[in-house]
Design a protein around this motif. Structure first.
Motif, PDB file in Angstrom:
ATOM      1  N   PHE A 159       5.087 -10.490   6.834  1.00 46.28           N
ATOM      2  CA  PHE A 159       4.807  -9.542   5.742  1.00 46.28           C
ATOM      3  C   PHE A 159       5.615  -9.910   4.492  1.00 46.28           C
ATOM      4  O   PHE A 159       5.084  -9.961   3.374  1.00 46.28           O
TER       5      PHE A 159
ATOM      6  N   PRO B  98       6.763  -0.735   5.333  1.00 50.35           N
ATOM      7  CA  PRO B  98       6.024  -1.718   4.524  1.00 50.35           C
ATOM      8  C   PRO B  98       5.504  -1.172   3.191  1.00 50.35           C
ATOM      9  O   PRO B  98       5.555  -1.879   2.186  1.00 50.35           O
ATOM     10  N   ALA B  99       4.998   0.061   3.178  1.00 43.18           N
ATOM     11  CA  ALA B  99       4.446   0.570   1.919  1.00 43.18           C
ATOM     12  C   ALA B  99       5.562   0.706   0.886  1.00 43.18           C
ATOM     13  O   ALA B  99       5.386   0.405  -0.301  1.00 43.18           O
TER      14      ALA B  99
ATOM     15  N   GLU C  30      -1.901  -7.216   3.778  1.00 40.45           N
ATOM     16  CA  GLU C  30      -1.925  -6.549   5.084  1.00 40.45           C
ATOM     17  C   GLU C  30      -1.608  -7.568   6.166  1.00 40.45           C
ATOM     18  O   GLU C  30      -2.066  -8.694   6.100  1.00 40.45           O
ATOM     19  N   VAL C  31      -0.852  -7.135   7.136  1.00 42.72           N
ATOM     20  CA  VAL C  31      -0.560  -8.004   8.272  1.00 42.72           C
ATOM     21  C   VAL C  31      -1.312  -7.480   9.484  1.00 42.72           C
ATOM     22  O   VAL C  31      -1.232  -6.297   9.793  1.00 42.72           O
TER      23      VAL C  31
ATOM     24  N   LEU D 156       7.336  -4.752  11.274  1.00 40.70           N
ATOM     25  CA  LEU D 156       6.813  -5.955  10.638  1.00 40.70           C
ATOM     26  C   LEU D 156       7.999  -6.858  10.313  1.00 40.70           C
ATOM     27  O   LEU D 156       9.121  -6.390  10.134  1.00 40.70           O
TER      28      LEU D 156
ATOM     29  N   ARG E  64       6.568  -2.705  -0.388  1.00 35.37           N
ATOM     30  CA  ARG E  64       5.563  -3.184  -1.328  1.00 35.37           C
ATOM     31  C   ARG E  64       5.776  -2.543  -2.709  1.00 35.37           C
ATOM     32  O   ARG E  64       5.700  -3.197  -3.734  1.00 35.37           O
TER      33      ARG E  64
ATOM     34  N   ARG F 100       9.182   6.907  11.401  1.00 34.76           N
ATOM     35  CA  ARG F 100       8.033   7.181  10.538  1.00 34.76           C
ATOM     36  C   ARG F 100       7.777   6.050   9.556  1.00 34.76           C
ATOM     37  O   ARG F 100       8.706   5.374   9.142  1.00 34.76           O
TER      38      ARG F 100
ATOM     39  N   PHE G 139      -1.423   2.565  11.295  1.00 33.91           N
ATOM     40  CA  PHE G 139      -2.124   1.391  10.765  1.00 33.91           C
ATOM     41  C   PHE G 139      -2.487   0.441  11.903  1.00 33.91           C
ATOM     42  O   PHE G 139      -3.598  -0.079  11.976  1.00 33.91           O
TER      43      PHE G 139
ATOM     44  N   VAL H 177       6.467   3.121   9.585  1.00 34.48           N
ATOM     45  CA  VAL H 177       6.643   1.682   9.818  1.00 34.48           C
ATOM     46  C   VAL H 177       5.335   0.991  10.213  1.00 34.48           C
ATOM     47  O   VAL H 177       5.303  -0.232  10.358  1.00 34.48           O
TER      48      VAL H 177
ATOM     49  N   LYS I  17       2.673   2.480  12.617  1.00 36.97           N
ATOM     50  CA  LYS I  17       2.068   2.769  13.927  1.00 36.97           C
ATOM     51  C   LYS I  17       0.587   3.130  13.789  1.00 36.97           C
ATOM     52  O   LYS I  17      -0.260   2.586  14.490  1.00 36.97           O
TER      53      LYS I  17
HETATM   54  N1  LIG Z   1       0.453  -4.185   9.142  1.00 43.18           N
HETATM   55  C1  LIG Z   1       0.596  -3.693   7.907  1.00 43.18           C
HETATM   56  N2  LIG Z   1       0.387  -4.469   6.817  1.00 43.18           N
HETATM   57  C2  LIG Z   1       0.521  -3.968   5.578  1.00 43.18           C
HETATM   58  N3  LIG Z   1       0.864  -2.716   5.301  1.00 43.18           N
HETATM   59  C3  LIG Z   1       1.089  -1.882   6.333  1.00 43.18           C
HETATM   60  C4  LIG Z   1       0.973  -2.324   7.678  1.00 43.18           C
HETATM   61  N4  LIG Z   1       1.262  -1.287   8.479  1.00 43.18           N
HETATM   62  C5  LIG Z   1       1.542  -0.247   7.674  1.00 43.18           C
HETATM   63  N5  LIG Z   1       1.430  -0.586   6.387  1.00 43.18           N
HETATM   64  C6  LIG Z   1       1.645   0.292   5.223  1.00 43.18           C
HETATM   65  O1  LIG Z   1       2.600   1.292   5.555  1.00 43.18           O
HETATM   66  C7  LIG Z   1       2.034   2.592   5.422  1.00 43.18           C
HETATM   67  C8  LIG Z   1       2.554   3.499   6.502  1.00 43.18           C
HETATM   68  O2  LIG Z   1       2.084   3.060   7.738  1.00 43.18           O
HETATM   69  P1  LIG Z   1       1.648   4.067   8.878  1.00 43.18           P
HETATM   70  O3  LIG Z   1       0.814   3.306   9.847  1.00 43.18           O
HETATM   71  O4  LIG Z   1       1.048   5.298   8.310  1.00 43.18           O
HETATM   72  O5  LIG Z   1       3.073   4.417   9.506  1.00 43.18           O
HETATM   73  P2  LIG Z   1       3.417   5.372  10.753  1.00 43.18           P
HETATM   74  O6  LIG Z   1       2.132   5.722  11.433  1.00 43.18           O
HETATM   75  O7  LIG Z   1       4.342   4.549  11.594  1.00 43.18           O
HETATM   76  O8  LIG Z   1       4.109   6.566  10.162  1.00 43.18           O
HETATM   77  C9  LIG Z   1       0.543   2.365   5.471  1.00 43.18           C
HETATM   78  O9  LIG Z   1      -0.149   3.339   4.745  1.00 43.18           O
HETATM   79  C10 LIG Z   1       0.379   1.010   4.860  1.00 43.18           C
HETATM   80  O10 LIG Z   1       0.341   1.107   3.445  1.00 43.18           O
END
Ligand SMILES: Nc1ncnc2c1ncn2[C@@H]1O[C@H](COP(=O)(O)OP(=O)(O)O)[C@@H](O)[C@H]1O
Ligand SMILES: [Mg+2]
Length: 390
Positions: A232, A265-266, A22-23, A228, A269, A50, A56, A52, A54
């Motif tokens: 990351f 990021p997900a 996680e970052v 990110l 990964r 979507r 989180f 990316v 937000k």
């Molecule tokens: N800072 C971060 N570090 C690691 N993984 C992250 C980070 N931000 C998001 N993720 C991963 O990406 C996924 C999608 O992020 P999310 O915040 O739901 O995106 P959004 O709200 O932009 O649609 C999260 O469930 C998490 O697994």
């Protein structure tokens, strides 16, 4: 004490799988809070595609920083409550108020209830009614106003209202008046509340701004939420090398790959996890393999089958970079059995696909929201349309 020791052990063992990577971005959170403080009554609107990161960020970075600064963060996901977004905001505020007002233990609750009467001989004690306030107003807009004020007073500090997927407001029938109400409350109660919005669609944002006229545009400061970056990717590469001593992932390749998949990021990964399982280090190949996997193909098929054959055709046309409203497009779409394509049919299909989140609009025009899905579609449609595609 025992707990403290336990925590330390846990920390040392952290970061043992790809999923734990996680970052945190406290610096960005801090900067946003400073912007809010510098312009009371003016929300920030964070925009990015979507998936990316937000949500989180709101949860892991902004909310904790806001708490440190003495604010009370309150979160509402408007996308989840499309039919009644303002009620969703009110509900989140009510929950926060309950959390503050009703102490956790029964004892605490009794202690807050004033004694109403003491018996003549001091023998009987009668507890008063539960603490009560004037009932809240019926109309959602007035409730918002009252709730924000009460919550800030109760907390003795500013509320940070985090509204996720705010473009939803542009899609509901009474969106214009909702935005006007929200704006009025955030302005009037600027001492008590600051707000951060997120949005996934430039299109939705544009609609919000134009339907509401000048208000939204002048009212919120629009910020491109940063993707990110290397931090990351470096963590992914480091863990990969730990699992496969002697093997390294090149940063240049990781950067290209991350861009190719749209900075999600997900997803990145998952790609690296699959590469790790296969023991390969070529990132481009890793993405190709990932895209070709039965699991991923099944997801895209399902996505494609969620819309009708005409909409599928429109998706393919857009994926191939053909101007959607051109004569060539109409000719291509005419190959779909039973379709009588017209410009206005294409237009309304595009609108529908945008609402579904499959298409998005940005500076480059209308595109497929997910770049990997776009690659999948453009390959699918390469031999003429031959629909149904999936
Ligand atoms: N800072 C971060 N570090 C690691 N993984 C992250 C980070 N931000 C998001 N993720 C991963 O990406 C996924 C999608 O992020 P999310 O915040 O739901 O995106 P959004 O709200 O932009 O649609 C999260 O469930 C998490 O697994
Ligand atoms: Mg989100």
């Amino acid at each position: 004490m025992a707990i403290a020791i336990f925590t330390t052990i846990h920390d040392n063992e952290a970061m043992t799988t790809f999923d734990d990577i996680e970052v945190r971005r406290p610096g960005i959170a801090q900067a946003y809070l400073a912007l809010l403080a510098a312009q009371p009554g003016r929300p920030l609107a964070l925009f990015a595609p979507r998936r990316v990161g937000k949500t989180f960020f709101l949860d892991h970075d902004l909310a904790p920083k806001a708490k440190e600064a003495g604010m009370l963060p309150v979160y509402a996901d408007l996308w989840l409550h499309k039919s009644a977004p303002l009620e969703a905001v009110n509900h989140a505020l009510e929950e926060a108020l309950d959390d503050l007002r009703v102490p956790r233990s029964h004892l605490g609750k009794l202690a807050k209830t004033p004694v109403k009467k003491i018996g003549a001989l001091g023998a009987s004690l009668d507890l008063g009614d539960e603490p009560q306030r004037r009932p809240l107003p019926e109309s959602a807009a007035l409730r918002l106003d009252a709730l924000v004020t009460r919550l800030a007073r109760q907390h003795k500090g500013q509320v940070l209202l985090m509204l996720d997927e705010v473009q939803t407001l542009g899609e509901v029938p009474d969106g214009v008046s909702l935005i006007a109400s929200l704006r009025a409350v955030l302005h009037k109660r600027r001492e008590d509340v600051a707000a951060v919005f997120t949005g996934s669609s430039q299109e939705g944002l544009a609609r919000l701004m134009t339907t509401a006229g000048a208000p939204m545009y002048q009212f919120a400061q629009i910020i491109d939420f940063p993707f990110l970056g290397d931090e990351f990717l470096r963590l992914l590469a480091a863990h990969f090398s730990k699992v496969h001593p002697g093997k390294t992932l090149e940063m240049v390749e990781l950067r290209d790959g991350f861009q190719r998949i749209g900075f999600k990021p997900a997803l990145m990964r998952d790609v690296v996890k699959a590469m790790s399982a296969e023991g390969i280090t070529d990132v481009a190949r890793g993405i190709d393999n990932y895209m070709a996997s039965g699991h991923q193909v099944a997801i895209w098929r399902a996505l494609l089958n969620s819309v009708d054959a005409f909409d599928q055709g429109v998706l393919v046309v857009v994926a191939k970079g053909q101007p959607p409203l051109s004569q060539a497009t109409l000719e291509t779409l005419a190959t779909i059995p039973g379709s009588k394509p017209t410009i206005s049919k294409v237009r309304s299909s595009i609108e529908k696909l945008k609402r579904n989140g499959l298409l998005s609009k940005n500076a480059g025009g209308t595109t497929i929201d997910d770049p990997l899905f776009a690659e999948f579609l453009s390959k699918k449609g390469s031999m003429g349309l031959a629909l149904p595609i999936a």
